[in-house]
Design a protein around this motif. Structure first.
Motif, PDB file in Angstrom:
ATOM      1  N   ALA A 162       3.340   5.715  43.009  1.00 33.46           N
ATOM      2  CA  ALA A 162       2.066   5.006  43.153  1.00 33.46           C
ATOM      3  C   ALA A 162       1.950   3.883  42.139  1.00 33.46           C
ATOM      4  O   ALA A 162       1.439   2.810  42.437  1.00 33.46           O
ATOM      5  N   ILE A 163       2.437   4.112  40.931  1.00 37.84           N
ATOM      6  CA  ILE A 163       2.354   3.089  39.897  1.00 37.84           C
ATOM      7  C   ILE A 163       3.340   1.964  40.164  1.00 37.84           C
ATOM      8  O   ILE A 163       3.003   0.793  40.120  1.00 37.84           O
ATOM      9  N   VAL A 164       4.586   2.309  40.468  1.00 40.16           N
ATOM     10  CA  VAL A 164       5.633   1.312  40.664  1.00 40.16           C
ATOM     11  C   VAL A 164       5.521   0.634  42.021  1.00 40.16           C
ATOM     12  O   VAL A 164       5.708  -0.561  42.142  1.00 40.16           O
ATOM     13  N   GLY A 165       5.190   1.387  43.070  1.00 36.30           N
ATOM     14  CA  GLY A 165       5.232   0.856  44.426  1.00 36.30           C
ATOM     15  C   GLY A 165       3.964   0.175  44.888  1.00 36.30           C
ATOM     16  O   GLY A 165       3.883  -0.260  46.011  1.00 36.30           O
ATOM     17  N   GLY A 166       2.956   0.075  44.049  1.00 39.87           N
ATOM     18  CA  GLY A 166       1.695  -0.557  44.443  1.00 39.87           C
ATOM     19  C   GLY A 166       1.854  -2.049  44.612  1.00 39.87           C
ATOM     20  O   GLY A 166       2.894  -2.622  44.317  1.00 39.87           O
ATOM     21  N   PRO A 167       0.808  -2.722  45.097  1.00 37.41           N
ATOM     22  CA  PRO A 167       0.876  -4.171  45.283  1.00 37.41           C
ATOM     23  C   PRO A 167       0.811  -4.887  43.941  1.00 37.41           C
ATOM     24  O   PRO A 167      -0.251  -5.186  43.428  1.00 37.41           O
ATOM     25  N   GLY A 168       1.943  -5.112  43.337  1.00 39.54           N
ATOM     26  CA  GLY A 168       1.993  -5.688  41.994  1.00 39.54           C
ATOM     27  C   GLY A 168       1.876  -4.586  40.962  1.00 39.54           C
ATOM     28  O   GLY A 168       1.460  -3.488  41.252  1.00 39.54           O
ATOM     29  N   ALA A 169       2.238  -4.874  39.773  1.00 39.77           N
ATOM     30  CA  ALA A 169       2.166  -3.879  38.712  1.00 39.77           C
ATOM     31  C   ALA A 169       0.834  -4.023  37.985  1.00 39.77           C
ATOM     32  O   ALA A 169       0.773  -4.505  36.872  1.00 39.77           O
ATOM     33  N   ALA A 170      -0.237  -3.628  38.646  1.00 36.14           N
ATOM     34  CA  ALA A 170      -1.573  -3.776  38.074  1.00 36.14           C
ATOM     35  C   ALA A 170      -1.931  -2.550  37.258  1.00 36.14           C
ATOM     36  O   ALA A 170      -1.541  -1.442  37.574  1.00 36.14           O
ATOM     37  N   SER A 171      -2.692  -2.782  36.212  1.00 37.62           N
ATOM     38  CA  SER A 171      -3.177  -1.655  35.436  1.00 37.62           C
ATOM     39  C   SER A 171      -4.398  -1.073  36.133  1.00 37.62           C
ATOM     40  O   SER A 171      -4.944  -1.675  37.046  1.00 37.62           O
ATOM     41  N   ALA A 172      -4.836   0.094  35.698  1.00 31.60           N
ATOM     42  CA  ALA A 172      -5.993   0.742  36.311  1.00 31.60           C
ATOM     43  C   ALA A 172      -7.235  -0.141  36.201  1.00 31.60           C
ATOM     44  O   ALA A 172      -8.089  -0.138  37.073  1.00 31.60           O
ATOM     45  N   ALA A 173      -7.341  -0.920  35.136  1.00 35.36           N
ATOM     46  CA  ALA A 173      -8.495  -1.800  34.957  1.00 35.36           C
ATOM     47  C   ALA A 173      -8.486  -2.948  35.966  1.00 35.36           C
ATOM     48  O   ALA A 173      -9.534  -3.483  36.305  1.00 35.36           O
ATOM     49  N   ASP A 174      -7.306  -3.342  36.466  1.00 34.67           N
ATOM     50  CA  ASP A 174      -7.200  -4.445  37.419  1.00 34.67           C
ATOM     51  C   ASP A 174      -7.513  -4.027  38.844  1.00 34.67           C
ATOM     52  O   ASP A 174      -7.791  -4.867  39.681  1.00 34.67           O
ATOM     53  N   VAL A 175      -7.424  -2.738  39.146  1.00 37.47           N
ATOM     54  CA  VAL A 175      -7.604  -2.259  40.507  1.00 37.47           C
ATOM     55  C   VAL A 175      -9.069  -1.896  40.710  1.00 37.47           C
ATOM     56  O   VAL A 175      -9.498  -0.803  40.396  1.00 37.47           O
ATOM     57  N   GLN A 176      -9.839  -2.867  41.193  1.00 42.27           N
ATOM     58  CA  GLN A 176     -11.263  -2.663  41.433  1.00 42.27           C
ATOM     59  C   GLN A 176     -11.591  -3.174  42.822  1.00 42.27           C
ATOM     60  O   GLN A 176     -11.475  -4.364  43.087  1.00 42.27           O
ATOM     61  N   PRO A 177     -12.011  -2.305  43.739  1.00 42.24           N
ATOM     62  CA  PRO A 177     -12.294  -2.758  45.092  1.00 42.24           C
ATOM     63  C   PRO A 177     -13.521  -3.653  45.194  1.00 42.24           C
ATOM     64  O   PRO A 177     -13.627  -4.440  46.095  1.00 42.24           O
ATOM     65  N   GLN A 178     -14.467  -3.551  44.279  1.00 43.79           N
ATOM     66  CA  GLN A 178     -15.599  -4.455  44.228  1.00 43.79           C
ATOM     67  C   GLN A 178     -16.088  -4.549  42.794  1.00 43.79           C
ATOM     68  O   GLN A 178     -15.958  -3.608  42.033  1.00 43.79           O
ATOM     69  N   TYR A 179     -16.632  -5.697  42.457  1.00 41.13           N
ATOM     70  CA  TYR A 179     -17.031  -5.913  41.071  1.00 41.13           C
ATOM     71  C   TYR A 179     -17.941  -7.129  40.980  1.00 41.13           C
ATOM     72  O   TYR A 179     -17.945  -7.992  41.846  1.00 41.13           O
ATOM     73  N   TRP A 180     -18.710  -7.192  39.906  1.00 39.04           N
ATOM     74  CA  TRP A 180     -19.564  -8.344  39.617  1.00 39.04           C
ATOM     75  C   TRP A 180     -18.750  -9.403  38.899  1.00 39.04           C
ATOM     76  O   TRP A 180     -17.881  -9.084  38.100  1.00 39.04           O
ATOM     77  N   ASN A 181     -19.048 -10.662  39.190  1.00 42.23           N
ATOM     78  CA  ASN A 181     -18.394 -11.774  38.526  1.00 42.23           C
ATOM     79  C   ASN A 181     -19.367 -12.958  38.539  1.00 42.23           C
ATOM     80  O   ASN A 181     -20.412 -12.887  39.177  1.00 42.23           O
ATOM     81  N   TYR A 182     -18.982 -14.031  37.899  1.00 45.60           N
ATOM     82  CA  TYR A 182     -19.817 -15.241  37.917  1.00 45.60           C
ATOM     83  C   TYR A 182     -19.454 -16.154  39.072  1.00 45.60           C
ATOM     84  O   TYR A 182     -20.124 -17.150  39.336  1.00 45.60           O
ATOM     85  N   LYS A 183     -18.353 -15.823  39.818  1.00 45.11           N
ATOM     86  CA  LYS A 183     -17.908 -16.645  40.939  1.00 45.11           C
ATOM     87  C   LYS A 183     -17.270 -15.758  42.000  1.00 45.11           C
ATOM     88  O   LYS A 183     -17.005 -14.584  41.765  1.00 45.11           O
TER      89      LYS A 183
END
Length: 123
Positions: free
Chosen positions: A30-51
């Protein structure tokens, strides 16, 4: 051959060991084969942002913050928004007391500032 008790203990150890090995292998995959080597903090299905980030369905809150939705399907909302942008896939915003609003892919528009109850992203 050993006693029955020692053979049963050995089977239990083997069973636990094989389960741990399988869990470790699946976790590594799951860690190696995911879409890119993202950390747990990078994998967010929805989030607040300024843009509105690339490839997201976005709804702009009445206070100016932007709710970025990354995944396909339905995401719950329970607030008031004034603008929507499909920076990728088309989506529909659902409201509590008025008809839903469809946002075509790669488009943006003002939306009613009525209470939105959900958004469905089409993939």
């Amino acid at each position: 051959m050993g006693t029955l008790r020692s053979r049963l203990n050995l089977r239990s150890v083997k069973k636990v060991g094989s389960r741990m090995a399988l869990a470790t292998a699946l976790g590594a995959a799951a860690i190696v084969g995911g879409p890119g080597a993202a950390s747990a903090a990078d994998v967010q299905p929805q989030y607040w942002n300024y843009k509105c980030d690339d490839g997201r369905a976005c709804v702009y809150h009445v206070n100016g913050d932007v709710w970025n939705v990354e995944h396909c399907g339905v995401t719950g909302l329970d607030d008031f928004y004034r603008y929507a942008k499909a920076h990728g896939n088309a989506f529909t915003i659902f409201y509590a007391n008025i008809p839903s609003v469809f946002i075509p892919a790669w488009s943006e528009r003002s939306v009613p500032s009525s209470r939105a109850t959900g958004v469905q992203v089409y993939c």
